[in-house]
Design a protein around this motif. Structure first.
Motif, PDB file in Angstrom:
ATOM      1  N   ARG A 114      41.390  37.083  42.751  1.00 26.02           N
ATOM      2  CA  ARG A 114      40.275  36.439  43.431  1.00 26.02           C
ATOM      3  C   ARG A 114      40.164  37.048  44.827  1.00 26.02           C
ATOM      4  O   ARG A 114      41.133  37.564  45.364  1.00 26.02           O
ATOM      5  N   HIS A 174      36.604  32.192  46.715  1.00 22.69           N
ATOM      6  CA  HIS A 174      37.690  32.650  45.866  1.00 22.69           C
ATOM      7  C   HIS A 174      37.193  33.070  44.485  1.00 22.69           C
ATOM      8  O   HIS A 174      37.762  32.712  43.475  1.00 22.69           O
ATOM      9  N   ASP A 211      36.342  35.601  41.332  1.00 24.80           N
ATOM     10  CA  ASP A 211      36.914  36.780  40.705  1.00 24.80           C
ATOM     11  C   ASP A 211      35.856  37.888  40.695  1.00 24.80           C
ATOM     12  O   ASP A 211      34.707  37.676  41.085  1.00 24.80           O
TER      13      ASP A 211
END
Length: 151
Positions: free
Chosen positions: A81, A35, A37
């Motif tokens: 994300r 997850h 970014d």
């Protein structure tokens, strides 16, 4: 004999995407990360390639998401994300303090797994749920901070 999972190159070809070094590096970063970014993905991809523009990272993330190879999640108040877990029905839990994100399997089963009280004529095929809370490391940090303040 168990079939081996497809390689990253095979995933790209199957999705009708050109196999390029930047695209492979971005996809590899999403698969290896949890997850992350775009900034974290860019950093990981640059470790594999050496150089890669921020625009190339975003362009490749968008192409991979359109092709269904990655999923983009957008928790309110946090940057988008990306994850490689696609094609199933799962949700997420996000830490209110640090933004850590984890998968939460759907408790009910098949998509959309939740039924709205009114569908307004829509054919509902998915429900996206984000649970919010405080992750274990932030809980420990809060307790430590409270102890320091009490002393």
């Amino acid at each position: 004999m168990t079939a081996l999972p497809p390689t990253l190159q095979e995933r790209l070809r199957h999705s009708k995407l050109r196999v390029t070094e930047p695209r492979l590096a971005v996809l590899r970063a999403v698969v290896e990360g949890e997850h992350w970014d775009a900034d974290a993905i860019a950093e990981a991809a640059r470790r594999h390639l050496g150089t890669l523009s921020t625009q190339a990272v975003y362009d490749n993330l968008h192409a991979l998401a359109r092709a269904g190879l990655v999923r983009r999640i957008e928790p309110a108040g946090h940057p988008a994300r990306y994850e490689a877990r696609v094609g199933d029905n799962h949700h997420h839990v996000v830490c209110r303090r640090c933004g850590a994100t984890a998968d939460v399997d759907c408790a009910v089963g098949a998509a959309p797994c939740l039924e709205p009280s009114q569908g307004h004529g829509y054919v509902i095929d998915e429900a996206e749920v984000i649970f919010w809370g405080v992750c274990p490391p932030c809980q420990v940090a809060s307790k430590d901070e409270a102890k320091e303040e009490a002393e």
